[in-house]
Design a protein around this motif. Structure first.
Motif, PDB file in Angstrom:
ATOM      1  N   MET A  45       0.806  -1.162  -0.114  1.00 44.33           N
ATOM      2  CA  MET A  45       0.055  -0.031   0.057  1.00 44.33           C
ATOM      3  C   MET A  45       0.761   1.139  -0.256  1.00 44.33           C
ATOM      4  O   MET A  45       1.183   1.858   1.122  1.00 44.33           O
ATOM      5  CB  MET A  45      -0.844  -0.029   1.214  1.00 44.33           C
ATOM      6  CG  MET A  45      -2.178   1.129   1.032  1.00 44.33           C
ATOM      7  SD  MET A  45      -3.506   0.881   2.562  1.00 44.33           S
ATOM      8  CE  MET A  45      -2.421   1.457   3.794  1.00 44.33           C
ATOM      9  N   TYR A  46       1.468   1.734  -1.181  1.00 41.81           N
ATOM     10  CA  TYR A  46       2.307   2.630  -1.289  1.00 41.81           C
ATOM     11  C   TYR A  46       1.683   3.886  -1.858  1.00 41.81           C
ATOM     12  O   TYR A  46       2.267   4.503  -2.890  1.00 41.81           O
ATOM     13  CB  TYR A  46       3.704   2.234  -2.156  1.00 41.81           C
ATOM     14  CG  TYR A  46       4.591   1.006  -1.450  1.00 41.81           C
ATOM     15  CD1 TYR A  46       4.260   0.880  -0.316  1.00 41.81           C
ATOM     16  CD2 TYR A  46       5.369   0.565  -2.301  1.00 41.81           C
ATOM     17  CE1 TYR A  46       5.181  -0.015   0.257  1.00 41.81           C
ATOM     18  CE2 TYR A  46       6.494  -0.270  -1.732  1.00 41.81           C
ATOM     19  CZ  TYR A  46       6.152  -0.844  -0.240  1.00 41.81           C
ATOM     20  OH  TYR A  46       6.880  -1.729   0.096  1.00 41.81           O
TER      21      TYR A  46
ATOM     22  N   MET B 176      -8.996  -2.750  -1.928  1.00 38.11           N
ATOM     23  CA  MET B 176      -8.624  -3.626  -0.976  1.00 38.11           C
ATOM     24  C   MET B 176      -9.391  -4.838  -0.880  1.00 38.11           C
ATOM     25  O   MET B 176      -9.059  -6.025  -0.876  1.00 38.11           O
ATOM     26  CB  MET B 176      -8.405  -2.910   0.353  1.00 38.11           C
ATOM     27  CG  MET B 176      -7.793  -3.901   1.499  1.00 38.11           C
ATOM     28  SD  MET B 176      -6.112  -4.267   1.273  1.00 38.11           S
ATOM     29  CE  MET B 176      -5.411  -2.708   1.567  1.00 38.11           C
ATOM     30  N   GLY B 177     -10.747  -4.495  -0.963  1.00 38.14           N
ATOM     31  CA  GLY B 177     -11.786  -5.752  -1.022  1.00 38.14           C
ATOM     32  C   GLY B 177     -11.692  -6.786  -2.160  1.00 38.14           C
ATOM     33  O   GLY B 177     -11.374  -8.016  -2.060  1.00 38.14           O
ATOM     34  N   THR B 178     -11.315  -6.146  -3.337  1.00 39.48           N
ATOM     35  CA  THR B 178     -11.032  -7.024  -4.182  1.00 39.48           C
ATOM     36  C   THR B 178      -9.835  -8.050  -4.277  1.00 39.48           C
ATOM     37  O   THR B 178      -9.488  -9.189  -4.713  1.00 39.48           O
ATOM     38  CB  THR B 178     -10.843  -6.289  -5.631  1.00 39.48           C
ATOM     39  OG1 THR B 178     -12.058  -5.317  -6.006  1.00 39.48           O
ATOM     40  CG2 THR B 178     -10.469  -6.819  -7.168  1.00 39.48           C
TER      41      THR B 178
ATOM     42  N   LEU C 166      -8.925  -1.089   7.192  1.00 41.58           N
ATOM     43  CA  LEU C 166      -8.268  -1.684   8.570  1.00 41.58           C
ATOM     44  C   LEU C 166      -9.477  -2.946   9.009  1.00 41.58           C
ATOM     45  O   LEU C 166      -8.950  -4.070   9.480  1.00 41.58           O
ATOM     46  CB  LEU C 166      -8.347  -0.843   9.606  1.00 41.58           C
ATOM     47  CG  LEU C 166      -7.850  -1.304  11.234  1.00 41.58           C
ATOM     48  CD1 LEU C 166      -6.753  -2.013  11.067  1.00 41.58           C
ATOM     49  CD2 LEU C 166      -7.959  -0.198  12.160  1.00 41.58           C
ATOM     50  N   ASN C 167     -10.716  -2.457   9.017  1.00 47.05           N
ATOM     51  CA  ASN C 167     -11.400  -3.599   9.332  1.00 47.05           C
ATOM     52  C   ASN C 167     -11.618  -4.784   8.551  1.00 47.05           C
ATOM     53  O   ASN C 167     -12.062  -6.003   8.786  1.00 47.05           O
ATOM     54  CB  ASN C 167     -13.050  -3.028   9.743  1.00 47.05           C
ATOM     55  CG  ASN C 167     -13.000  -2.029  10.887  1.00 47.05           C
ATOM     56  OD1 ASN C 167     -12.419  -2.338  11.963  1.00 47.05           O
ATOM     57  ND2 ASN C 167     -13.653  -0.981  10.734  1.00 47.05           N
ATOM     58  N   MET C 168     -11.499  -4.506   7.248  1.00 53.64           N
ATOM     59  CA  MET C 168     -11.486  -5.383   6.165  1.00 53.64           C
ATOM     60  C   MET C 168     -10.448  -6.292   6.504  1.00 53.64           C
ATOM     61  O   MET C 168     -10.456  -7.674   6.519  1.00 53.64           O
ATOM     62  CB  MET C 168     -11.501  -4.926   4.856  1.00 53.64           C
ATOM     63  CG  MET C 168     -12.787  -4.303   4.503  1.00 53.64           C
ATOM     64  SD  MET C 168     -12.524  -3.446   2.673  1.00 53.64           S
ATOM     65  CE  MET C 168     -12.398  -4.872   1.574  1.00 53.64           C
TER      66      MET C 168
ATOM     67  N   ASN D  51     -10.172  -7.413 -11.546  1.00 53.97           N
ATOM     68  CA  ASN D  51     -10.120  -5.867 -11.877  1.00 53.97           C
ATOM     69  C   ASN D  51      -9.882  -5.111 -10.586  1.00 53.97           C
ATOM     70  O   ASN D  51     -11.196  -4.997  -9.839  1.00 53.97           O
ATOM     71  CB  ASN D  51     -11.035  -5.600 -12.739  1.00 53.97           C
ATOM     72  CG  ASN D  51     -11.064  -5.861 -14.184  1.00 53.97           C
ATOM     73  OD1 ASN D  51      -9.808  -6.426 -14.474  1.00 53.97           O
ATOM     74  ND2 ASN D  51     -11.814  -6.104 -14.904  1.00 53.97           N
ATOM     75  N   LEU D  52      -8.986  -4.262 -10.274  1.00 55.76           N
ATOM     76  CA  LEU D  52      -8.958  -3.400  -9.057  1.00 55.76           C
ATOM     77  C   LEU D  52      -9.900  -2.387  -9.772  1.00 55.76           C
ATOM     78  O   LEU D  52      -9.510  -1.732 -10.424  1.00 55.76           O
ATOM     79  CB  LEU D  52      -7.616  -2.671  -8.830  1.00 55.76           C
ATOM     80  CG  LEU D  52      -6.796  -4.076  -8.174  1.00 55.76           C
ATOM     81  CD1 LEU D  52      -5.437  -3.167  -7.699  1.00 55.76           C
ATOM     82  CD2 LEU D  52      -7.257  -4.419  -7.042  1.00 55.76           C
TER      83      LEU D  52
END
Length: 414
Positions: free
Chosen positions: A44-45, A62-64, A94-96, A246-247
C-alpha cells in the motif's frame, strides 16, 4: 494530512500522478517459509482515497485483492508507505484486514501518516522499518455555511477523532491523545515503538518482484465497463481456475478519467481502408469502423445460409453408404420379380394354358402389368395347348427304315 487546500492532486500533494496502479498498489503471494500455507504481501504505497483509480487506494481496491487471495493464505504482510487520506476509507480498510482469517502484520516501509497511521497501528502486529516514520494528527475537513453549520462540522470532527483514538488506545493504551493529535505528532521508528503504536523495529524480508508465483506477470488493462486506462488486473496463484480481478477504478464525480481522446493510428487506418476498398482518405474513424461492422455482418450472413423446411443435412460418407445399400436392394428386388414372373409363365406352359413358343411374349406382358397379366393367364383353361412336341420321334419306325433303303433319304419332290 496537512493543509490539503494547497495540494493540486488531493492526497498526492505536489507529486505527479502515477501512470499505473501498480506503482503504488499491488499484491503477491508466496509459499510460507515454514510449514503449510501461503503468505500474501500487499503493498500500500499510496494515498487512501475513495475515488480509487490513480487517485489512491480505495476500500473496493482492498476488498478486491482480499477476495482474490487463495484459501491457503495464513498470513498477510501489509507494507505501508502512505501519506494517509480519507478517515472512513482507512477505517474500512483496517476492518476488512481484521476480518480476514489470516493474521495481519503491518510493516511501515517509509511513512504511515494520518489515516495510514491507524491502519498500521490497528493490525495484529506493527513493525517499523529502520528510518521509517509515523504521523498522527486531528482530523480535518472543509465546510461552507453559517456559524451553525461550522459548529455541526466541529462536532462531527470530534466524533471522528474519538473513533481514531479508540484504535490508538487499543494499541498503545491511554495517552493524552487529544494533545498528540492536535500537535500533529511526527515520530521516528523508535518513538513509535516507545509510544506503543508499533511493536518493534525490524527489516521484514520482501517477497520479491511484483509478479505471481508460478503465474503470469501483473498486467495493466482496461475493464469492459470503465474508461480508466490505469485499472489493474491482479493475478494470484494457488487458486482453483486462477482468475483475474480488476481493481476498481474511478474518477472525480464518477466521470471517466480519460484526458485525451483515443485516435486510430495512421497505419491501422490505412490498412483498414485498403482491405475494405475505401478510397476516401479523409474518412472518419467512426465511419471506417462502421464499414468494418458491415463487412463482418455480411460474412455472418454468407456463412450461415437458411435451410429450407423439411431439409435434412447428412454427412457425405453416410449418404454414399445409403446410396450403395439402396442400389443393392433394388437389384435384389428386380431379381426376385424376374424369378416370380418366370415361374408364372413356366407354370402356365406346364398347365397347357399357353404355348411354349409364346413364353417371351407373356413375360414381357408380365413386366408391363403383372397383376393384369397374371389374372388373364389364370382365366385360360388348362390343357388347351398340347404340351408334347409334334414331329418325328428320335428313333425311326421300321417302315421308315425300309423306305430309306429303297428310295434314299432325299425327300425333295421330283
Amino acid at each position: 494530512m496537512t493543509n490539503t487546500a494547497k495540494h493540486t492532486n488531493r492526497y498526492w500533494g505536489d507529486a505527479s500522478l502515477p501512470t499505473s496502479k501498480a506503482e503504488f498498489f499491488n499484491a503477491i503471494t508466496t509459499p510460507a517459509s515454514a510449514g503449510n500455507g501461503t503468505v500474501a504481501t500487499i503493498r500500500m504505497y499510496g494515498p487512501i482515497d475513495s475515488f480509487g483509480g490513480f487517485w489512491g487506494i480505495s476500500t473496493k481496491d482492498m476488498g478486491t485483492v482480499l477476495d482474490a487471495l487463495p484459501e491457503t493464505v495464513t498470513q498477510i504482510i501489509l507494507r505501508i508507505n502512505s501519506p494517509g487520506g480519507e478517515v472512513f476509507e482507512g477505517m474500512s480498510i483496517l476492518n476488512m484486514l481484521r476480518a480476514h482469517k489470516a493474521s495481519v502484520i503491518a510493516v511501515v516501509d517509509g511513512l504511515a501518516a494520518s489515516a495510514a497511521s491507524f491502519v498500521a497501528a490497528g493490525c495484529g502486529e506493527t513493525v517499523m522499518s529502520p528510518g521509517s516514520q509515523m504521523m498522527i494528527h486531528s482530523p480535518m475537513s472543509f465546510s461552507y455555511g453559517n456559524a451553525g453549520e461550522f459548529r455541526k462540522t466541529a462536532d462531527v470532527l470530534d466524533s471522528v477523532e474519538a473513533s481514531m483514538v479508540e484504535i490508538y488506545t487499543e494499541k498503545a493504551g491511554a495517552k493524552d491523545w487529544a494533545a498528540l493529535l492536535a500537535d500533529e505528532t511526527w515520530m521516528t521508528a523508535a518513538a513509535s515503538v516507545e509510544l506503543g503504536l508499533a511493536d518493534r523495529i525490524a527489516v521484514i524480508p520482501d517477497a520479491g518482484e511484483t509478479e505471481t508465483v508460478g503465474g503470469e506477470e501483473l498486467v495493466i488493462t482496461v475493464p469492459d465497463n470503465a474508461d480508466d486506462p490505469l485499472a489493474r488486473v491482479v493475478l494470484l496463484p494457488n487458486q482453483a481456475a486462477a482468475r483475474p480481478h480488476n481493481l476498481p477504478s474511478s474518477s472525480e464525480l464518477g466521470q471517466p478519467t480519460r484526458k485525451e481522446p483515443l485516435n486510430m493510428s495512421d497505419i491501422l487506418k490505412a490498412g483498414l481502408r485498403e482491405r475494405l476498398g475505401v478510397t476516401d482518405s479523409a474518412i472518419s474513424d467512426e465511419l471506417l469502423l462502421a464499414a468494418v461492422d458491415e463487412v463482418l455482418a455480411e460474412q455472418v450472413t454468407d456463412t450461415a445460409p437458411a435451410i429450407p423446411a423439411g431439409t435434412v443435412l447428412i454427412d457425405s460418407a453416410v449418404l454414399t453408404d445409403l446410396q450403395a445399400s439402396a442400389a443393392l436392394g433394388r437389384q435384389a428386388r428386380e431379381e426376385q420379380d424376374n424369378s416370380r414372373r418366370a415361374a408364372i409363365v413356366d407354370s402356365a406352359v406346364k398347365d397347357g394354358r399357353i404355348a411354349p413358343a409364346s413364353r417371351d411374349t407373356w413375360l414381357a406382358s408380365l413386366n408391363a402389368s403383372e397383376e393384369g397379366t397374371t389374372a388373364l393367364i389364370g382365366s385360360l383353361a388348362k390343357n388347351t395347348v398340347p404340351v408334347a412336341e409334334i414331329g418325328t420321334s428320335d428313333e425311326p419306325s421300321e417302315s421308315d427304315s425300309l423306305f430309306a433303303l429303297a428310295f434314299g433319304t432325299d425327300t425333295k419332290d421330283a
